[in-house]
Enzyme design. Structure first.
Site, PDB file in Angstrom:
ATOM      1  N   GLY A  72       0.834  -1.206   0.000  1.00  0.00           N
ATOM      2  CA  GLY A  72       0.000   0.000   0.000  1.00  0.00           C
ATOM      3  C   GLY A  72       0.863   1.247   0.000  1.00  0.00           C
ATOM      4  N   CYS A 132       4.978  -6.324   1.843  1.00  0.00           N
ATOM      5  CA  CYS A 132       5.376  -4.926   1.964  1.00  0.00           C
ATOM      6  C   CYS A 132       4.600  -4.226   3.090  1.00  0.00           C
ATOM      7  CB  CYS A 132       5.208  -4.276   0.597  1.00  0.00           C
ATOM      8  SG  CYS A 132       6.047  -2.719   0.466  1.00  0.00           S
ATOM      9  N   TYR A 133       3.608  -3.412   2.757  1.00  0.00           N
ATOM     10  CA  TYR A 133       2.793  -2.770   3.801  1.00  0.00           C
ATOM     11  C   TYR A 133       2.171  -3.851   4.694  1.00  0.00           C
ATOM     12  CZ  TYR A 133      -0.673   0.441   5.813  1.00  0.00           C
ATOM     13  OH  TYR A 133      -1.427   1.197   6.665  1.00  0.00           O
ATOM     14  N   HIS A 145       7.907  -7.914  -3.409  1.00  0.00           N
ATOM     15  CA  HIS A 145       6.644  -8.283  -4.066  1.00  0.00           C
ATOM     16  C   HIS A 145       6.803  -9.558  -4.904  1.00  0.00           C
ATOM     17  CE1 HIS A 145       4.336  -4.649  -3.106  1.00  0.00           C
ATOM     18  NE2 HIS A 145       5.523  -4.060  -3.091  1.00  0.00           N
ATOM     19  N   GLU A 192       4.499 -11.130  -6.301  1.00  0.00           N
ATOM     20  CA  GLU A 192       3.485 -11.124  -7.363  1.00  0.00           C
ATOM     21  C   GLU A 192       3.993 -10.445  -8.627  1.00  0.00           C
ATOM     22  OE1 GLU A 192       3.625  -9.269  -4.727  1.00  0.00           O
ATOM     23  OE2 GLU A 192       2.577  -7.366  -4.857  1.00  0.00           O
ATOM     24  N   ASP A 215      -8.835  -5.552 -26.342  1.00  0.00           N
ATOM     25  CA  ASP A 215      -9.767  -5.505 -25.203  1.00  0.00           C
ATOM     26  C   ASP A 215     -11.207  -5.321 -25.668  1.00  0.00           C
ATOM     27  OD1 ASP A 215      -7.297  -5.380 -24.109  1.00  0.00           O
ATOM     28  OD2 ASP A 215      -7.438  -3.294 -23.454  1.00  0.00           O
ATOM     29  N   LYS A 261      -4.140  -8.032 -19.475  1.00  0.00           N
ATOM     30  CA  LYS A 261      -4.007  -8.123 -20.926  1.00  0.00           C
ATOM     31  C   LYS A 261      -3.713  -9.551 -21.418  1.00  0.00           C
ATOM     32  CE  LYS A 261      -3.521  -4.807 -23.481  1.00  0.00           C
ATOM     33  NZ  LYS A 261      -4.641  -4.030 -24.034  1.00  0.00           N
TER      34      LYS A 261
HETATM   35  P1  XMP Z   1       0.609   3.072 -18.636  1.00  0.00           P
HETATM   36  O1  XMP Z   1       0.969   4.245 -19.460  1.00  0.00           O
HETATM   37  O2  XMP Z   1      -0.453   3.366 -17.623  1.00  0.00           O
HETATM   38  O3  XMP Z   1      -0.038   2.026 -19.627  1.00  0.00           O
HETATM   39  O4  XMP Z   1       1.799   2.396 -18.023  1.00  0.00           O
HETATM   40  C1  XMP Z   1      -0.335   0.679 -19.337  1.00  0.00           C
HETATM   41  C2  XMP Z   1      -1.024   0.095 -20.549  1.00  0.00           C
HETATM   42  O5  XMP Z   1      -2.315   0.704 -20.707  1.00  0.00           O
HETATM   43  C3  XMP Z   1      -2.425   1.354 -21.970  1.00  0.00           C
HETATM   44  N1  XMP Z   1      -3.179   2.599 -21.741  1.00  0.00           N
HETATM   45  C4  XMP Z   1      -4.485   2.739 -22.024  1.00  0.00           C
HETATM   46  N2  XMP Z   1      -5.375   1.903 -22.590  1.00  0.00           N
HETATM   47  N3  XMP Z   1      -7.027   3.575 -22.451  1.00  0.00           N
HETATM   48  C5  XMP Z   1      -6.633   2.339 -22.814  1.00  0.00           C
HETATM   49  O6  XMP Z   1      -7.444   1.603 -23.394  1.00  0.00           O
HETATM   50  C6  XMP Z   1      -6.211   4.472 -21.856  1.00  0.00           C
HETATM   51  O7  XMP Z   1      -6.604   5.589 -21.535  1.00  0.00           O
HETATM   52  C7  XMP Z   1      -4.865   4.044 -21.646  1.00  0.00           C
HETATM   53  N4  XMP Z   1      -3.772   4.642 -21.114  1.00  0.00           N
HETATM   54  C8  XMP Z   1      -2.743   3.739 -21.195  1.00  0.00           C
HETATM   55  C9  XMP Z   1      -0.999   1.622 -22.404  1.00  0.00           C
HETATM   56  O8  XMP Z   1      -0.898   1.749 -23.808  1.00  0.00           O
HETATM   57  C10 XMP Z   1      -0.287   0.406 -21.857  1.00  0.00           C
HETATM   58  O9  XMP Z   1      -0.468  -0.705 -22.700  1.00  0.00           O
END
Ligand code: XMP
Length: 516
Positions: free
Chosen positions: A55, A82-83, A172, A174, A230, A372
């Protein structure tokens, strides 16, 4: 469910990762925030073991998330991370201190005593790589606990109370970067909690289909389909559940990668026929985003206007009551806290934090507990096109969040060209599938260069390529010198307006994958 593992959320960015590691072990788990734990819930769940998450708070602060005695009264095995370790230490009379040396990222630990949950692979090793992310540390362990490992900074990293089957880790397990971390969780779950396997992905599909059928009944659903994995899996799952009651709306916001609009339209038109609706909204979004440079504002504008379009489309479809989105767990954990828990907000993913408070449609997010790679597996089981399944993730707000500063049509076009060259290069060199996500960022910086004896004063772009399993943590990918040289040359020689290429050598954390 027989043999459930209860995960108590104290606000860690990794809480749901714990859940999914356990799912990978084919064991059912449930996540609840610390302040929702009560006797009634515990008697309903009947956990075989409990994991306390990390946390962002300090156990030394007033009003920080606490450990309820009723959890300990269950007399079930507990693993504090951790926490969670710090809470256990404090609860049983040990001391926790603020650290002078904060440890973020890789750290090495040394095992000094045996534990039943030590991965077999660790037994002959002198030092083990683990992933840490903490400010406080345990200074004195509680009575009846023993230290199993210290970090190379002499921080107590692993303690246990053998009799009570209570374990605490400062790192961690995980997170994929902890060597054999999953093995450690496996030992805790199977050897200590004595749970049997009871969860498989097929169960998820059939349970969701039943749930969706029941929820939607005779109404119609609009699904925001971007062509990414997605939203595509969401649409396929819904299609299996409700068939023709599903209407897929693809909004071309003008922020897609080169060629993507046609690819998506052709593929899904053949699958969903007249229930696939293509909305052209390039100029609309450009206008809304004009002059906006704050990343959070950009995200919120895009989120809000996506919904406006969906609502407008819904008016043309009778009995349209639901809006389905391909939101995944990492989108949620970084935008708000899952189940209303205490985690810190990182950014507003367009389809979560960007949603307006008042909406005419009810949101349905069948994948919101998944990561994902789990969605990719689901995609395979639902027989989605493999090319689509293996495509690198692409954020909903598209190229708008890869152009720091205000966007305009020219910048979008420049970035589309760079991105295309970069991605084609990766595909040609068979690197695309080795990398989890790769893309370019158009920087708001111009620099001086020399090309063909002439001075240039053009934009720079940055390239990003990361390896990851689920996007929650990531490592930058290391190209060879000749690969770097070739990508850079191809971009500069083919994209007029770019004279410098930079590379992003930042892992997540401390960076995020996208720049905004
Ligand atoms: P970050 O930048 O948070 O990204 O490390 C983690 C994963 O999420 C995707 N990403 C998004 N996907 N809407 C989405 O559908 C969003 O607003 C958004 N922002 C980031 C990013 O490309 C990476 O795969």
């Amino acid at each position: 469910m027989d043999g459930c593992i209860l995960i108590i959320d104290f606000g860690s960015q990794y809480t749901q990762l714990i859940a999914r590691r356990i799912r990978e072990l084919k064991v059912y788990s449930e996540v609840y925030p610390f302040n929702k734990i009560n006797k009634k819930l515990l008697s309903k769940i009947k956990p075989a073991g409990i994991i306390l998450s990390g946390g962002p708070k300090s156990v030394l602060d007033k009003n920080s998330p606490f450990l309820s005695r009723i959890i300990l009264d269950l007399n079930k095995p507990i693993l504090g991370l951790c926490y969670g370790l710090q809470l256990l230490s404090k609860f049983f009379g040990g001391t926790v201190r603020k650290s002078l040396n904060r440890e973020y990222g890789y750290s090495r630990i040394k095992i000094i005593a045996h534990s039943k949950i030590l991965p077999n692979q660790w037994k002959k090793k002198n030092a083990i790589n683990v992933w840490m992310s903490h400010g406080d540390h345990v200074e004195k362990i509680p009575k009846d606990f023993v230290v199993i490992a210290y970090s190379n900074n002499k921080i107590i990293s692993f303690i246990e109370n053998r009799e009570k089957k209570i374990y605490g880790l400062q790192f961690h397990p995980e997170v994929q970067h902890t060597q054999n971390g999953k093995e450690l969780l496996k030992k805790f779950i199977f050897s200590i909690c004595k749970v049997r396997t009871n969860w498989i992905l097929e169960d998820f599909i059939s349970t969701k289909i039943k749930e969706l059928k029941k929820l939607i009944g005779s109404k119609n659903v609009i699904c925001g389909l971007s062509g990414g994995i997605d939203s595509s899996v969401t649409a396929y799952l819904l299609h299996k559940a409700i068939g023709k009651k599903l209407f897929c709306v693809f909004v071309d916001h003008g922020l897609m990668r080169s060629g993507e609009v046609n690819e998506v339209t052709n593929y899904f038109k053949s699958k969903f026929g007249r229930n696939f609706i293509h909305v052209e909204a390039k100029n609309f979004f450009l206008k809304k985003l004009k002059g906006i440079s704050d990343p959070e504002k950009k995200r919120k504008i895009i989120g809000k206007n996506f919904i406006k379009i969906f609502e407008k489309e819904a008016k043309n479809i009778s009995k349209a009551k639901y809006l389905a989105q391909g939101t995944l767990y990492p989108d949620i954990i970084e935008s708000i806290s899952f189940f209303g828990g205490p985690s810190a907000k990182i950014k507003s993913h367009h389809n979560v934090g960007g949603l307006p408070k008042k909406m005419g449609l009810t949101i349905v997010e069948p994948l919101r507990e998944l990561f994902k790679d789990e969605v990719r597996l689901l995609g395979k089981k639902l027989k989605l096109n493999t090319q689509l399944i293996n495509r690198h993730p692409f954020p909903g707000p598209g190229l708008a969040i890869r152009i720091p500063g205000a966007i305009n049509n020219n910048k979008i076009k420049l970035l589309q060209q760079i991105d295309k060259i970069y991605v084609n290069f990766l595909k040609e060199k068979k690197l695309y599938q080795k990398i989890w996500q790769a893309f370019a960022i158009l920087l708001p910086i111009k620099s001086v260069g020399v090309m063909g004896d002439e001075r240039t004063f053009n934009y720079c772009c940055a390239l990003r390529a990361v390896t990851s399993i689920d996007g929650m943590t990531a490592d930058f990918y290391m190209f060879t010198k000749s690969e770097f040289t070739e990508i850079s040359n191809r971009i500069i020689n083919n994209v007029k307006g770019i004279n410098r290429v930079l590379y992003d050598f930042t892992s997540k954390p401390p960076g995020t994958i996208e720049w905004e």
